[in-house]
Design an enzyme around this catalytic site. Structure first.
Site, PDB file in Angstrom:
ATOM      1  N   ASP A 109       0.853  -1.191   0.000  1.00  0.00           N
ATOM      2  CA  ASP A 109       0.000   0.000   0.000  1.00  0.00           C
ATOM      3  C   ASP A 109       0.888   1.241   0.000  1.00  0.00           C
ATOM      4  O   ASP A 109       1.805   1.364   0.821  1.00  0.00           O
ATOM      5  CB  ASP A 109      -0.904   0.005   1.232  1.00  0.00           C
ATOM      6  CG  ASP A 109      -1.893   1.161   1.194  1.00  0.00           C
ATOM      7  OD1 ASP A 109      -2.960   0.996   0.590  1.00  0.00           O
ATOM      8  OD2 ASP A 109      -1.583   2.226   1.760  1.00  0.00           O
ATOM      9  N   ASN A 157      -2.458  13.128  -4.877  1.00  0.00           N
ATOM     10  CA  ASN A 157      -3.591  13.556  -5.708  1.00  0.00           C
ATOM     11  C   ASN A 157      -4.088  14.937  -5.312  1.00  0.00           C
ATOM     12  O   ASN A 157      -4.427  15.770  -6.177  1.00  0.00           O
ATOM     13  CB  ASN A 157      -4.731  12.541  -5.576  1.00  0.00           C
ATOM     14  CG  ASN A 157      -4.464  11.270  -6.354  1.00  0.00           C
ATOM     15  OD1 ASN A 157      -3.822  11.285  -7.396  1.00  0.00           O
ATOM     16  ND2 ASN A 157      -4.954  10.152  -5.840  1.00  0.00           N
ATOM     17  N   HIS A 210      -4.866  14.593  -9.984  1.00  0.00           N
ATOM     18  CA  HIS A 210      -5.013  13.172 -10.275  1.00  0.00           C
ATOM     19  C   HIS A 210      -4.204  12.740 -11.496  1.00  0.00           C
ATOM     20  O   HIS A 210      -3.809  11.568 -11.597  1.00  0.00           O
ATOM     21  CB  HIS A 210      -6.492  12.834 -10.487  1.00  0.00           C
ATOM     22  CG  HIS A 210      -7.287  12.863  -9.217  1.00  0.00           C
ATOM     23  ND1 HIS A 210      -7.359  11.780  -8.365  1.00  0.00           N
ATOM     24  CD2 HIS A 210      -8.014  13.839  -8.628  1.00  0.00           C
ATOM     25  CE1 HIS A 210      -8.116  12.085  -7.326  1.00  0.00           C
ATOM     26  NE2 HIS A 210      -8.525  13.330  -7.462  1.00  0.00           N
ATOM     27  N   ASP A 267      -1.795   9.598 -11.386  1.00  0.00           N
ATOM     28  CA  ASP A 267      -1.810   8.471 -12.322  1.00  0.00           C
ATOM     29  C   ASP A 267      -0.413   8.181 -12.860  1.00  0.00           C
ATOM     30  O   ASP A 267      -0.023   7.015 -13.037  1.00  0.00           O
ATOM     31  CB  ASP A 267      -2.756   8.774 -13.486  1.00  0.00           C
ATOM     32  CG  ASP A 267      -4.217   8.727 -13.073  1.00  0.00           C
ATOM     33  OD1 ASP A 267      -4.504   8.234 -11.960  1.00  0.00           O
ATOM     34  OD2 ASP A 267      -5.070   9.196 -13.857  1.00  0.00           O
ATOM     35  N   ASP A 312      -4.487   2.440  -4.636  1.00  0.00           N
ATOM     36  CA  ASP A 312      -3.032   2.411  -4.482  1.00  0.00           C
ATOM     37  C   ASP A 312      -2.584   1.134  -3.772  1.00  0.00           C
ATOM     38  O   ASP A 312      -1.541   1.121  -3.113  1.00  0.00           O
ATOM     39  CB  ASP A 312      -2.551   3.645  -3.717  1.00  0.00           C
ATOM     40  CG  ASP A 312      -3.232   3.781  -2.354  1.00  0.00           C
ATOM     41  OD1 ASP A 312      -4.159   2.998  -2.070  1.00  0.00           O
ATOM     42  OD2 ASP A 312      -2.822   4.657  -1.573  1.00  0.00           O
ATOM     43  N   ARG A 346      13.982 -10.353   1.629  1.00  0.00           N
ATOM     44  CA  ARG A 346      14.820  -9.662   0.646  1.00  0.00           C
ATOM     45  C   ARG A 346      13.975  -9.013  -0.441  1.00  0.00           C
ATOM     46  O   ARG A 346      14.203  -7.853  -0.813  1.00  0.00           O
ATOM     47  CB  ARG A 346      15.807 -10.651   0.027  1.00  0.00           C
ATOM     48  CG  ARG A 346      16.757  -9.990  -0.980  1.00  0.00           C
ATOM     49  CD  ARG A 346      17.826 -10.933  -1.454  1.00  0.00           C
ATOM     50  NE  ARG A 346      17.288 -11.995  -2.280  1.00  0.00           N
ATOM     51  CZ  ARG A 346      17.241 -13.269  -1.946  1.00  0.00           C
ATOM     52  NH1 ARG A 346      17.713 -13.657  -0.767  1.00  0.00           N
ATOM     53  NH2 ARG A 346      16.721 -14.165  -2.761  1.00  0.00           N
TER      54      ARG A 346
END
Length: 294
Positions: free
Chosen positions: A148, A156, A161, A165, A191, A213
């Protein structure tokens, strides 16, 4: 019959009467226990996947290779120009004006995220499910990574926006380059991204090192400033769930989602790793009900 009893072996018996005056028959019994257990596992997996898809808020279509619609998931029917019943059973060529979209473009829309080019939620869940089916036959350690982006809403709000993007597109390319080409990876929503690292071997400690890793590489790669947007410094929180064998996709996602929030609570650009399942070398805490987030 006692409800606690259960059938542990199953067989198919074929036979025929013997040509004699006695009432005798010759039969052959074939053990089909493994096949029946596999069929039961497949039914359970399909039920889990169906329950997961029904809970999703997105508009989704089930389309075969010939372009025929077999199912419409429409939690908001007002998004459709016609009722779902008017779509099921019909071919996309009958529903779209001639020349509107080529077959390849329809496949892209159905299974890939238009912005990032990664598999969309539907294709991602299907690929994870297919990988887990193999785990039911040949179990090994795996890692589910729930990724996330941190404070993406601020990007944004402050830059628009359009810029958001662009950031998502660049970060999606970095994600793709950080895992194996055969590893299921996709955009879950907004996201949020999910990657599955299968076939990490039988050694739990070695599998953990590989997962750590890869997760650290993701955190470092996603945190690198964008060349054409130096004012934006992205970062991501990652929940890493270690498991072995087959589990329900919805359960794995809920656990990994919770771990991601644990990482996010620790600060930006962090990761949290936990074991899951009966074969875990250390007991894993049970998370609360997953929180909804945008």
């Amino acid at each position: 019959m006692d409800a606690q009893l259960r059938l542990v072996r199953m067989a198919r018996i074929d036979g025929q009467p013997l040509p004699s005056g006695l009432e005798r028959a010759l039969g052959v019994a074939v053990d089909i226990t493994a096949r029946k257990r596999t069929e039961q596992t497949l039914r359970e997996v399909r039920a889990d996947l169906t329950a997961t898809l029904r809970a999703l808020p997105d508009l989704m279509f089930e389309v075969d290779r010939e372009g025929t619609f077999h199912h419409v998931h429409a939690p908001r029917p007002e998004l459709l120009l016609v009722p779902p019943d008017a779509i099921v059973g019909r071919n996309q060529r009958d529903l779209l004006p001639p020349g509107t979209l080529r077959e390849a473009e329809l496949s892209e829309l159905a299974f890939y995220d238009a912005l990032t080019g990664l598999p969309n939620r539907r294709l991602l869940l299907d690929r994870i499910e297919q990988t887990l089916l193999r785990q039911a036959r040949e179990p090994s350690w795996c890692a589910l990574l729930f990724i996330d982006l941190d404070d993406f809403k601020r990007v944004n709000d402050h830059h628009g926006h359009g810029v958001g993007d662009q950031v998502l597109t660049v970060l999606a390319q970095r994600l793709r380059a950080s895992v194996r080409e055969t590893d299921p990876l996709g955009r879950l929503a907004g996201d949020e991204f999910v990657a599955l690292l299968p076939d990490l071997g039988e050694n739990a400690a070695a599998a953990r090192r590989v997962a750590q890793r890869v997760a650290r590489t993701l955190v470092r790669t996603l945190g690198t400033p964008l060349h054409d947007r130096p004012a934006i410094t992205p970062s991501a929180s990652v929940g890493v769930l270690m498991f072995r064998g087959h589990h329900a996709v919805a359960d794995l996602l809920a656990q990994a989602d919770w771990l991601m929030y644990r990482a996010k609570d620790a600060g930006k650009g962090q990761l949290t790793l936990r074991w899951y399942g009966r074969e875990a070398p250390t007991p894993a805490p049970r998370p609360p009900a997953p929180r909804r987030h945008g």
